[in-house]
Design a protein around this motif. Structure first.
Motif, short mmCIF file in Angstrom:
data_model
loop_
_atom_site.label_atom_id
_atom_site.label_comp_id
_atom_site.label_asym_id
_atom_site.label_seq_id
_atom_site.Cartn_x
_atom_site.Cartn_y
_atom_site.Cartn_z
N VAL A 115 37.08 15.60 27.58
CA VAL A 115 38.06 15.47 26.50
C VAL A 115 39.23 14.64 27.00
N PHE B 88 42.93 12.31 25.50
CA PHE B 88 43.83 11.97 24.40
C PHE B 88 44.70 10.80 24.82
N GLN C 74 47.56 13.43 14.33
CA GLN C 74 47.54 14.88 14.52
C GLN C 74 46.96 15.32 15.87
N ASP C 75 46.87 14.41 16.81
CA ASP C 75 46.34 14.78 18.13
C ASP C 75 47.21 15.83 18.82
N GLN D 60 48.34 18.57 17.74
CA GLN D 60 47.83 19.92 17.49
C GLN D 60 46.57 20.20 18.30
N ARG D 61 45.75 19.20 18.47
CA ARG D 61 44.55 19.38 19.31
C ARG D 61 44.93 19.55 20.77
N GLU E 16 45.80 23.02 21.90
CA GLU E 16 44.70 23.96 22.09
C GLU E 16 44.34 24.13 23.56
N TYR E 17 44.86 23.24 24.42
CA TYR E 17 44.57 23.28 25.86
C TYR E 17 45.89 23.35 26.64
#
Length: 441
Positions: free
Chosen positions: A352, A354, A373-374, A376-377, A380-381
């Protein structure tokens, strides 16, 4: 008649004090700790004095999570000018190894910091201390504040160093990360992380923390036994459960290192502003452990305050008024922009990544900008992503702790767990500052 009773009480107190305190000598710290048992809990202590000040108000020192009595070997000599000294370790604190109640089998983890404060008050009653001054440092500052709240009649003066009333999210995440590392048995990384959180590496050039002291501190952490690991977990969880710290109404000196990056100067200042009878001082060119970096100046400050003398104009001490505390800068290190802001975050396990843009950063953390909107992803980590950086020296990466995510922006802490990476980041920042500095005329 009342005057006779008062004289009898003073004589009785003097006789008790001569029996309670050991006269200080060069081998005092080689003696085993004395113990008192209260309902299955063990209190360990040393009570030492010099004859000239044996009659003065005793000074109770409650250290942080890692100090043992030997840590104060070179500190107490200056404090004797103010009075006799009591060093105390409550269950699972300092060098007190007790993690289980001998009567009930309960874990010391069931004792909240307020319970330890109450236990300290009970112990003072048992040993006949009717009036004391108290010094609480780091974790010990919470216990000291709790004692002042529960038993205000016991307290003459109080010194709190490295204190804040409410814990910030980023601070709690650092503690949690250290627990994760220990639970995963990444002890070398754990030891380096603890030192990097407590010692401000961005200011080593001015704090002059010796490499030997830093190495010994690191080895102490990395070589934790199973019992010491359990004690660390107990004390971390006590702090993580902490909602607020009581405000003492007694005379109190709130002190901190000028460059404290663990309990920030503005957090110490905010605590001080709530105290009705306070003074505030910063130890110049020190961080969270001034007693290691500026021992002479720190102990002179404390002894002067405990004697009731003015702490204004002391060498190496920065005094601030209430008005100055209200306008204190919140951030210890300025954020800078970088010459190559476009980079990426990658996951330490998963495939993964970004794309991101660095808005600004310093040694402790940064702000990142994302599209689509990255952000928010990424949230998650929160502890598994590493930021990639590059300069003339080459490429490197440093893991992050995500503690705040907006629609397009993320705020993160650098997850320091390596001396080498920390040094590399400092060199990176220095290069960025040089590159962005305007050319001289």
């Amino acid at each position: 008649m009342n005057s006779i009773i008062q004289l009898d009480a003073e004589l009785h107190s003097s006789i008790n004090r001569h029996g309670f305190f050991d006269l200080y000598h060069k081998h005092s710290f080689k003696q085993p700790a004395r113990t008192t048992w209260i309902d299955g809990w063990k209190i360990e202590y040393m009570a030492i004095a010099e004859p000239e000040t044996l009659h003065k108000t005793p000074i109770v020192i409650i250290g942080g999570a890692f100090q043992n009595f030997n840590s104060y070997k070179y500190c107490v000599e200056q404090l004797f000018a103010a009075g006799p000294v009591i060093l105390i370790d409550l269950p699972s604190m300092g060098a007190n190894q007790q993690i289980t109640n001998v009567d009930t089998g309960l874990s010391a983890g069931t004792l909240e910091l307020s319970d330890l404060s109450a236990m300290l008050g009970q112990w003072l009653d048992i040993v006949g201390m009717q009036h004391v001054s108290v010094m609480g440092m780091s974790l010990g500052s919470v216990v000291a504040s709790g004692l002042a709240d529960l038993r205000p009649e016991l307290i003459d003066r109080m010194i709190l160093m490295g204190v804040m009333q409410k814990t910030r999210k980023s601070w709690r995440m650092l503690l949690e990360e250290s627990l994760f590392l220990m639970q995963e048995q990444r002890m070398e990384e754990f030891g380096q992380a603890v030192i990097l959180y407590l010692v401000n590496h961005a200011k080593l050039d001015v704090t002059r923390m010796s490499p030997t002291a830093k190495r010994l501190f690191f080895r102490q952490m990395a070589d934790f036994t199973a019992t010491e690991q359990e004690r660390y977990e107990i004390n971390c969880n006590r702090l993580l459960r902490l909602t607020d710290v009581p405000i003492p109404i007694c005379k109190v000196l709130v002190a901190c290192g000028q460059y404290d990056s663990f309990t920030l100067p503005h957090e110490n200042a905010n605590f001080a502003l709530q105290c009705p009878d306070m003074e505030f001082a910063m130890i110049a060119n020190a961080d969270h452990v001034p007693q290691l970096q500026r021992r002479k100046e720190t102990m002179h400050l404390f002894a002067t305050y405990l004697r009731g003398e003015s702490i204004q104009s002391l060498e190496g001490i920065i005094n601030l008024t209430r008005a100055q505390l209200l306008t204190m800068e919140r951030r210890g290190e300025p954020r800078i922009q970088v010459s190559q802001p476009f980079t990426q975050l990658t996951h330490r396990f998963l495939d993964v990544q970004f794309a991101t843009e660095i808005v600004d950063l310093n040694f402790f953390g940064l702000m990142l900008k994302f599209h689509h909107q990255d952000s928010q992803r990424v949230a998650e980590y929160p502890r598994d992503l590493a930021l990639h950086l590059k300069d003339e020296e080459g490429e490197f990466s440093i893991e992050c702790l995500i503690f705040e995510a907006g629609e397009t922006h993320v705020r993160a802490l650098f997850k320091h767990g390596s001396f080498d990476v920390a040094e590399r980041l400092l060199r990176y920042i220095q290069r960025q500052q040089s590159a962005l500095m305007p050319a001289s005329a």
